[in-house]
Design an enzyme around this catalytic site. Sequence first.
Site, PDB file in Angstrom:
ATOM      1  N   HIS A  35       0.839  -1.205   0.000  1.00  0.00           N
ATOM      2  CA  HIS A  35       0.000   0.000   0.000  1.00  0.00           C
ATOM      3  C   HIS A  35       0.873   1.254   0.000  1.00  0.00           C
ATOM      4  O   HIS A  35       0.582   2.234  -0.696  1.00  0.00           O
ATOM      5  CB  HIS A  35      -0.882   0.037   1.254  1.00  0.00           C
ATOM      6  CG  HIS A  35      -1.837  -1.105   1.403  1.00  0.00           C
ATOM      7  ND1 HIS A  35      -1.710  -2.059   2.382  1.00  0.00           N
ATOM      8  CD2 HIS A  35      -2.939  -1.443   0.687  1.00  0.00           C
ATOM      9  CE1 HIS A  35      -2.703  -2.927   2.286  1.00  0.00           C
ATOM     10  NE2 HIS A  35      -3.455  -2.588   1.256  1.00  0.00           N
ATOM     11  N   SER A 184      -2.573  -8.120   3.028  1.00  0.00           N
ATOM     12  CA  SER A 184      -3.156  -7.990   4.379  1.00  0.00           C
ATOM     13  C   SER A 184      -3.523  -9.369   4.915  1.00  0.00           C
ATOM     14  O   SER A 184      -3.510  -9.597   6.119  1.00  0.00           O
ATOM     15  CB  SER A 184      -4.401  -7.110   4.338  1.00  0.00           C
ATOM     16  OG  SER A 184      -4.075  -5.858   3.779  1.00  0.00           O
TER      17      SER A 184
HETATM   18  P1  AMP Z   1      -6.401  -3.867  -0.441  1.00  0.00           P
HETATM   19  O1  AMP Z   1      -6.270  -3.061   0.815  1.00  0.00           O
HETATM   20  O2  AMP Z   1      -5.965  -5.274  -0.309  1.00  0.00           O
HETATM   21  O3  AMP Z   1      -7.750  -3.694  -1.095  1.00  0.00           O
HETATM   22  O4  AMP Z   1      -5.364  -3.224  -1.471  1.00  0.00           O
HETATM   23  C1  AMP Z   1      -5.397  -1.859  -1.768  1.00  0.00           C
HETATM   24  C2  AMP Z   1      -4.512  -1.620  -2.956  1.00  0.00           C
HETATM   25  O5  AMP Z   1      -3.177  -2.029  -2.663  1.00  0.00           O
HETATM   26  C3  AMP Z   1      -4.961  -2.420  -4.190  1.00  0.00           C
HETATM   27  O6  AMP Z   1      -4.822  -1.609  -5.334  1.00  0.00           O
HETATM   28  C4  AMP Z   1      -3.981  -3.563  -4.186  1.00  0.00           C
HETATM   29  O7  AMP Z   1      -3.763  -4.111  -5.472  1.00  0.00           O
HETATM   30  C5  AMP Z   1      -2.724  -2.891  -3.675  1.00  0.00           C
HETATM   31  N1  AMP Z   1      -1.780  -3.884  -3.144  1.00  0.00           N
HETATM   32  C6  AMP Z   1      -2.049  -4.880  -2.279  1.00  0.00           C
HETATM   33  N2  AMP Z   1      -0.946  -5.637  -2.066  1.00  0.00           N
HETATM   34  C7  AMP Z   1       0.040  -5.115  -2.837  1.00  0.00           C
HETATM   35  C8  AMP Z   1       1.411  -5.452  -3.070  1.00  0.00           C
HETATM   36  N3  AMP Z   1       1.993  -6.490  -2.472  1.00  0.00           N
HETATM   37  N4  AMP Z   1       2.105  -4.680  -3.925  1.00  0.00           N
HETATM   38  C9  AMP Z   1       1.533  -3.627  -4.554  1.00  0.00           C
HETATM   39  N5  AMP Z   1       0.239  -3.251  -4.365  1.00  0.00           N
HETATM   40  C10 AMP Z   1      -0.502  -3.992  -3.528  1.00  0.00           C
END
Ligand code: AMP
Length: 278
Positions: A35, A184
């Site tokens: 993130h 997460s």
């Molecule tokens: P989430 O909180 O899981 O909905 O993720 C929020 C944003 O962070 C989304 O655009 C995900 O694709 C991105 N994201 C989650 N994990 C990663 C990672 N390891 N590397 C890059 N972006 C990520």
Amino acid sequence: MEILTDLNALHDWKKRTSKDSRGFVPTMGALHQGHLALLARAKAENKRAVCSIFVNPSQFGPHEDFSSYPRPVEADQKKLREAGCDALFYPTPELIYPENFQTTVAVEAVSKPLCGEKRPGHFQGVATVVTILLNLIQPNRAYFGLKDYQQFILIKQMAADLHLPGEIIGVKTVREKDGLALSSRNRYLDTLQRERAVALSLALKEAKAAFSAGERSPKVLEAIALKRLKISGIEKIDYVSLRDGRTLTPVDHAKTSSVMLIAAYVGKARLIDNLSFG
Ligand code: AMP
């Protein structure tokens, strides 16, 4: 960092900063370096960076982890403050889905296969909430992780179809030293499961290495990845699939434009990862 929990506060912040370009990072919280990589891009490319934290109920199935999804609010705010985030939009479910809410956004072809098949309704929930958030925030640029590859393709398609505000930008997956993609949901893993989880990225690397050595059969490449998962004790596998990187349709021959995608359970954690062959 300003914390915006209602529409008045959000609109007031936008008004006060209206001359500044705005980079937006939507998240569900439980923040990690993945993130924060999106936030770093938003900061570098815009005058103001705004994140949102919203655990979106409509993208979880009835038997998924909505209620147990981690919500470390204080720690998240600290991370965002330290990373220099200008504003955090932290809405309640009632703000996003008021009484009598009736609209959903459905993106057709790209939401059907892979996670769309395994998680019915998931991408409608994602498309709907991202549309609402983009309309509320009105960013110049919005940042999404390529880790959620199908989600990224879907949001690109939707933003183009609906002329949503802001450029949609994909950011490379951030990984642990051993290759595990940050997520997460990695918090759900115990020590043994954490060791097993690295198999997803290993499987992708091994398939890509075979491609680089000349193998072009999707079946053979998928079998190489599957073997690695199984040897590592990962048995509940939703899919291992080689797809066109733009349309997510299956491919006859692997190419540099192909991407391999995996979804599998390690313990109760459903993990996804992908690797582009380019
Ligand atoms: P989430 O909180 O899981 O909905 O993720 C929020 C944003 O962070 C989304 O655009 C995900 O694709 C991105 N994201 C989650 N994990 C990663 C990672 N390891 N590397 C890059 N972006 C990520």
